[in-house]
Design a protein around this motif. Structure first.
Motif, PDB file in Angstrom:
ATOM      1  N   THR A   1     -45.344  16.361  44.167  1.00 46.85           N
ATOM      2  CA  THR A   1     -44.257  17.297  43.849  1.00 46.85           C
ATOM      3  C   THR A   1     -43.667  17.005  42.469  1.00 46.85           C
ATOM      4  OG1 THR A   1     -42.689  15.840  44.959  1.00 46.85           O
ATOM      5  CG2 THR A   1     -43.566  17.662  46.261  1.00 46.85           C
TER       6      THR A   1
ATOM      7  N   PRO B   1     -45.312   6.607  48.157  1.00 44.35           N
ATOM      8  CA  PRO B   1     -45.044   8.022  48.442  1.00 44.35           C
ATOM      9  C   PRO B   1     -46.028   8.938  47.720  1.00 44.35           C
ATOM     10  CG  PRO B   1     -43.595   7.302  46.688  1.00 44.35           C
ATOM     11  CD  PRO B   1     -44.486   6.114  47.038  1.00 44.35           C
ATOM     12  N   PRO B   2     -46.153  10.191  48.187  1.00 41.80           N
ATOM     13  CA  PRO B   2     -46.949  11.167  47.439  1.00 41.80           C
ATOM     14  C   PRO B   2     -46.161  11.657  46.213  1.00 41.80           C
ATOM     15  CG  PRO B   2     -45.985  12.187  49.386  1.00 41.80           C
ATOM     16  CD  PRO B   2     -45.576  10.752  49.416  1.00 41.80           C
ATOM     17  N   TRP B   3     -46.822  11.711  45.053  1.00 45.23           N
ATOM     18  CA  TRP B   3     -46.130  12.116  43.818  1.00 45.23           C
ATOM     19  C   TRP B   3     -46.464  13.549  43.434  1.00 45.23           C
ATOM     20  CZ3 TRP B   3     -42.515   9.135  41.223  1.00 45.23           C
ATOM     21  CH2 TRP B   3     -42.317   7.841  41.722  1.00 45.23           C
TER      22      TRP B   3
END
Lengths: 389, 102
Positions: free
Chosen positions: B80, B76-78
Motif C-alpha cells: 500500500t 508487514p506488507p508494503w
C-alpha cells in the motif's frame, strides 16, 4: 609562578568544557541526533542546547537512563555501545562496546547497576554504574536447541530486580540482581511474540504487549507465584489487523484516574484499561497506529504519536473527556515526545525536519524550535527518580 | 531543434524525478525499514538486510516479501506504500549493498 601556571592550566581546561558555572541538573536532558551518532545536552528552562557530544556510534533506536544524581546519562546504542555521558561537562565519562546489537537498558533501584538488553547475543548484561565494569550476564537461552531470544521491554523493579520479555521465546523473565555477580532468574510463560514491556509506576505490575496474538501479558511481581496472565485477550476481536509498520513502544506509561492508556497494535486506537482489575474500559479512535502513548505528568492529558505513514501527526486525549481534543502537525516524522518535569511543555522530535519543537501543553501553541540533526529520542533527567524509566 | 530541446528537457525532468524517488526510497529503507532492521540494516527485531545476509535468497522472493510481508512474523506488507518497481529497485540495491542517505 608554579601556582600561576597551575591556575592558567585549570582555566584553560575549564574553557574546553561547555558549561562553566555551577548548576543543577533537574532541568537537563539529552536529545539523540541519531544520524550523526551524537547527543545534544539540553535544558528545559531556557529551552536551549548546552553542548553536543559526538562519537556514540549507531544511535538508531538509542535509549537513555540517568544516574540517580541526574548528572550522567547512560546511552544505549543499537551497535551495542554503552556510553556514560557527563551532562555537566558535555563529555564522555566512559564508553564500552557490550554487545553486537542492543535495544536499550535500565538502571537499578539503588542506582548502582546499569543493565543492557540485547538482541545479539540475546540476553541481558549487568554493569557497575560507576565504572561500567561487566558484573554478570543472563543469556536468554530457551528451548532445547540452545537458541537465544531477542530481549525486549527491560524494566527495573524494586529490590534491584529487572523484568524483561523474550520476543522469540514468548516468556517474561525476572532477574534478581541483589547479588549482582550471581543473578537469579524466574521465568514465566507470556504468550506469542512479546514486543515491548513496561512496569507500573509503583513497580508492581509488569505488562508485555503481544504481537503474535491479541492481548497483553500481565505479571503481578508482588504475587509471582500466580504467574503471568493474559489481559485484553480478544479485545480487538472481529477487526482485521492493519499492517504494522512500526512496533508500538510501551515505555511511556500513561495512567490517569485509575486507568491505563495503551497503544493498540494493528489498529487506529488507544486502549483504556482499568488498572484495578485490568479490564478494558473503552477504546479511543485516533489518527493512525499509535507508537508512544504518554501521559502528561499530572495525567490530565495523554499525547499520542503514530507509526509511518501517519507519523506527521500528534493527537492529545483529554482523560476527563475520554477523547481526542487536539490534532497537531508539529513536523515530519515525529518519533518521540518528552514532558518537562511538571508537564507545562512537551518536546517533540521531528526527524525529517531536523528539528525539535517545544509545545505549551495548555495552549497547544509551539513555544520554540531547536535545530537538530535527525532527532529521535528525547530524555529528561526527571526519569532518574522514576521506576520503569 | 526546438523539438530536440523539448525532448532533452523532458528526459532531464524524468531523470530528476527518478532521482527524487530513489532518494525517498533510500530514506524509507534506512529510516522506516530501519526501525526493525536497524538503520545500518544489520538487523534488530527484524533480520539483517546486508548483502551477506540476503546472499542466497532469490530476488523475486525478496520482492514478494517486501510487497506481501511474511505472515507469522512482524514483517508487514508494503504494497500500500510502494509499487512493485520500487520494491524491485530496493531489493536490487540491498543485494548490492544499500546506498547511504545523502
Amino acid at each position: 609562578m608554579m601556582r600561576w601556571f597551575t591556575l592558567l592550566a585549570a582555566s584553560l581546561l575549564a574553557g574546553c568544557v561547555q558549561m562553566q558555572s555551577v548548576r543543577g541538573t533537574g532541568d537537563l536532558g539529552v536529545v539523540i541526533e541519531r544520524a550523526n551518532g551524537r547527543v545534544a545536552v539540553v535544558e528545559t528552562t531556557g529551552k536551549t542546547v548546552l553542548g553536543r557530544i559526538e562519537g556514540l556510534g549507531d544511535l538508531s533506536h538509542a535509549s537513555v537512563v540517568f544516574s540517580r544524581d541526574g548528572r550522567y546519562a547512560y546511552v544505549f546504542g543499537r551497535d551495542g555501545g554503552l556510553t556514560k555521558v557527563d551532562l555537566l561537562t558535555a563529555t564522555i565519562a566512559k564508553r564500552v562496546m557490550q554487545a553486537g546489537n542492543s535495544i536499550g537498558g535500565a538502571i537499578s533501584q539503588d542506582g548502582r547497576l546499569v543493565v543492557a538488553q540485547n538482541y545479539q547475543p540475546g540476553g541481558i548484561k549487568v554493569f557497575d554504574a560507576a565504572s561500567l565494569e561487566l558484573l554478570s550476564e543472563v543469556p536468554a537461552a530457551y528451548g532445547t536447541e540452545g537458541k537465544h531470544s531477542k530481549v525486549v521491554g527491560l524494566a527495573d523493579l524494586t529490590g534491584n530486580r529487572f523484568a524483561y520479555a523474550l520476543f522469540d521465546a514468548g516468556q517474561i523473565w525476572v532477574t534478581d540482581l541483589s547479588d549482582p555477580r550471581n543473578p537469579k532468574t524466574e521465568k514465566f510463560a507470556a504468550g506469542n511474540q512479546p514486543y515491548d514491556g513496561l512496569v507500573t509506576p509503583d513497580g508492581r505490575h509488569y505488562l508485555a504487549g503481544l504481537f503474535g496474538e491479541d492481548g497483553i501479558a500481565l505479571l503481578d511481581t508482588w504475587r509471582p507465584q500466580d504467574g503471568a496472565r493474559k489481559i485484553l485477550g480478544g479485545y480487538g476481536r472481529g477487526q482485521e489487523k492493519l499492517p504494522v509498520f512500526k512496533m508500538p513502544h510501551l515505555r511511556g506509561w500513561a495512567m490517569a484516574g485509575g486507568n491505563a492508556y495503551l497503544p493498540a497494535i494493528g489498529s487506529h486506537e488507544v486502549l483504556v484499561v482499568d488498572a484495578r482489575n485490568w479490564q478494558g474500559v473503552h477504546r479511543i479512535p485516533v489518527k493512525g497506529q499509535p507508537v508512544f502513548v504518554m501521559a502528561r505528568p499530572d495525567g490530565r492529558q495523554v499525547w499520542v504519536n503514530f507509526a509511518f505513514p501517519d507519523n506527521g501527526w500528534v493527537q492529545v486525549i483529554d482523560t476527563v473527556a475520554g477523547k481526542v481534543v487536539q490534532t497537531l502537525e508539529p513536523g515530519k516524522a515525529i518519533l518521540h515526545m518528552e514532558f518537562t518535569p511538571r508537564g507545562e511543555a512537551v518536546w517533540l522530535s521531528a526527524r525529517d525536519d531536523n528539528k525539535v519543537v517545544v509545545y505549551d501543553t495548555a495552549t497547544f501553541k509551539p513555544l520554540t524550535t531547536l535545530p537538530m540533526q535527525a532527532p529521535s529520542g528525547i530524555f529528561f533527567t526527571t526519569r532518574a527518580a522514576r521506576t520503569g524509566f | 531543434m526546438k523539438y530536440a530541446a523539448a525532448i532533452a528537457v523532458g528526459t532531464l525532468a524524468l531523470a530528476a524525478h527518478a532521482g527524487e524517488r530513489e532518494a525517498e526510497l533510500i530514506r524509507l529503507v534506512r529510516q522506516d525499514c530501519g526501525s526493525c532492521h536497524g538503520m545500518t540494516l544489520k538487523g534488530g527485531l527484524g533480520l539483517p538486510l546486508t548483502p551477506e545476509a540476503l546472499g542466497d535468497k532469490p530476488a523475486d522472493s525478496l520482492v514478494s516479501t517486501v510487497m506481501n510481508g511474511r505472515p507469522g512474523t512482524a514483517m508487514p506488507p508494503w504494497k500500500t506504500i510502494i509499487s512493485e518497481q520500487d520494491a524491485e529497485w530496493i531489493v536490487k540495491r540491498l543485494l548490492e549493498g544499500f546506498p547511504e542517505e545523502k
